[in-house]
Design an enzyme around this catalytic site. Sequence first.
Site, PDB file in Angstrom:
ATOM      1  N   SER A  26       0.861  -1.178   0.000  1.00 16.93           N
ATOM      2  CA  SER A  26       0.000   0.000   0.000  1.00 16.93           C
ATOM      3  C   SER A  26       0.898   1.228   0.000  1.00 16.93           C
ATOM      4  O   SER A  26       2.094   1.130   0.260  1.00 16.93           O
ATOM      5  CB  SER A  26      -0.904   0.015   1.239  1.00 16.93           C
ATOM      6  OG  SER A  26      -0.145   0.236   2.417  1.00 16.93           O
ATOM      7  N   LEU A  49       2.874  -1.123   5.046  1.00 16.72           N
ATOM      8  CA  LEU A  49       2.229   0.134   5.443  1.00 16.72           C
ATOM      9  C   LEU A  49       3.281   1.230   5.493  1.00 16.72           C
ATOM     10  O   LEU A  49       4.298   1.082   6.172  1.00 16.72           O
ATOM     11  CB  LEU A  49       1.567  -0.010   6.816  1.00 16.72           C
ATOM     12  CG  LEU A  49       0.991   1.285   7.418  1.00 16.72           C
ATOM     13  CD1 LEU A  49      -0.178   1.795   6.576  1.00 16.72           C
ATOM     14  CD2 LEU A  49       0.556   1.069   8.862  1.00 16.72           C
ATOM     15  N   ILE A  64       7.024  -2.243   7.431  1.00 12.97           N
ATOM     16  CA  ILE A  64       6.919  -0.790   7.491  1.00 12.97           C
ATOM     17  C   ILE A  64       7.677  -0.211   6.300  1.00 12.97           C
ATOM     18  O   ILE A  64       8.844  -0.520   6.081  1.00 12.97           O
ATOM     19  CB  ILE A  64       7.476  -0.241   8.817  1.00 12.97           C
ATOM     20  CG1 ILE A  64       6.690  -0.824  10.002  1.00 12.97           C
ATOM     21  CG2 ILE A  64       7.412   1.282   8.819  1.00 12.97           C
ATOM     22  CD1 ILE A  64       5.210  -0.483  10.027  1.00 12.97           C
ATOM     23  N   LYS A  65       6.965   0.616   5.557  1.00 12.13           N
ATOM     24  CA  LYS A  65       7.490   1.142   4.297  1.00 12.13           C
ATOM     25  C   LYS A  65       8.117   2.518   4.534  1.00 12.13           C
ATOM     26  O   LYS A  65       7.473   3.413   5.091  1.00 12.13           O
ATOM     27  CB  LYS A  65       6.337   1.244   3.299  1.00 12.13           C
ATOM     28  CG  LYS A  65       6.708   1.133   1.848  1.00 12.13           C
ATOM     29  CD  LYS A  65       5.438   0.996   1.025  1.00 12.13           C
ATOM     30  CE  LYS A  65       5.742   0.898  -0.450  1.00 12.13           C
ATOM     31  NZ  LYS A  65       4.494   0.891  -1.241  1.00 12.13           N
ATOM     32  N   VAL A  66       9.356   2.672   4.095  1.00 11.91           N
ATOM     33  CA  VAL A  66      10.121   3.895   4.338  1.00 11.91           C
ATOM     34  C   VAL A  66      10.789   4.337   3.040  1.00 11.91           C
ATOM     35  O   VAL A  66      11.463   3.529   2.390  1.00 11.91           O
ATOM     36  CB  VAL A  66      11.219   3.651   5.404  1.00 11.91           C
ATOM     37  CG1 VAL A  66      11.987   4.927   5.684  1.00 11.91           C
ATOM     38  CG2 VAL A  66      10.619   3.085   6.685  1.00 11.91           C
TER      39      VAL A  66
END
Length: 316
Positions: free
Chosen positions: A34, A95, A126-128
């Site tokens: 996402s 996310l 966790i998207k960074v």
Amino acid sequence: MQEFSLWCDFIERDFLENDFLKLINKGAICGATSNPSLFCEAITKSAFYKDEIAKLKGKKAKEIYETLALKDILQASSALMPLYEKDPNNGYISLEIDPFLEDDAPKSIDEAKRLFKTLNRPNVMIKVPASESGLEVVSALTKASIPVNATLVFSPKIARKTAQILAKEAQKRAVISVFVSRFDKEIDPLVPKNLQAKSGIINATECYYQINQHANKLTSALFASTGVKSNTLAKGYYIKALCFKNSINTAPLEALNAYLLDPNTEYQTPLKITEIEAFKKELKACNIDLENTAQKLLKEGLIAFKQSFEKLLSSF
């Protein structure tokens, strides 16, 4: 070595309850991603969030967003959990952290840890963004044993740097999201026809080499932005061209469905480094430098995610 696998680059409440489950059950996908733009599109246009938004009236905009988004992420996580339990290399949902925190590493780290703790699911990544400050966040999260999706990677140099960070720290699954089709949208109007629809694939291939050379076994290249942006290309063009071993492709539904219906899908042999360098020389002759283009696209990507997030929050 992991084989090639497909993830779905789409998230929306009705989809999660229906077609998403069908894609998982028939073995078509084994993960999902996402981003702020996808959530903006889903929440502002889908009728399936209206009642819940109405019940949350009076709360802060970001609190409303997190209530909706985390519910979707948990639903996706539950649907993918059997895949994760069977093979912890698969079954992840990503996310992204608040894009407005992108240039503030300490706040990004705090938010990422808070979100991961709140969700409390081992198959959440966790998207960074892989910006300068974002790579600090990637390092900190991997040290904290949080699965990471380093995103908005356009440059082989950044792909290598990210892979090296993950190789030192990663104890959990990680992916490096290499964006593809935006290169062709940027470059194709500036080059002759024989060079069109190639820059994204060739740049992504060079990133793939860097990741496989420098990352550890827990980290894979993930090809993103693989929906076509030209009417002249087949919908599954980028998925098919980048069907490499030890890689993942996260695709929008249109591209995903086209690829799944294609009877002629097989592993591709990546171009040799010498072929990549020869192509880059041809681009140089057109006054195009892929590294400069990569830096421009990263800046634009960061801005686009901020704009989408701002639009979403203002809709509440």
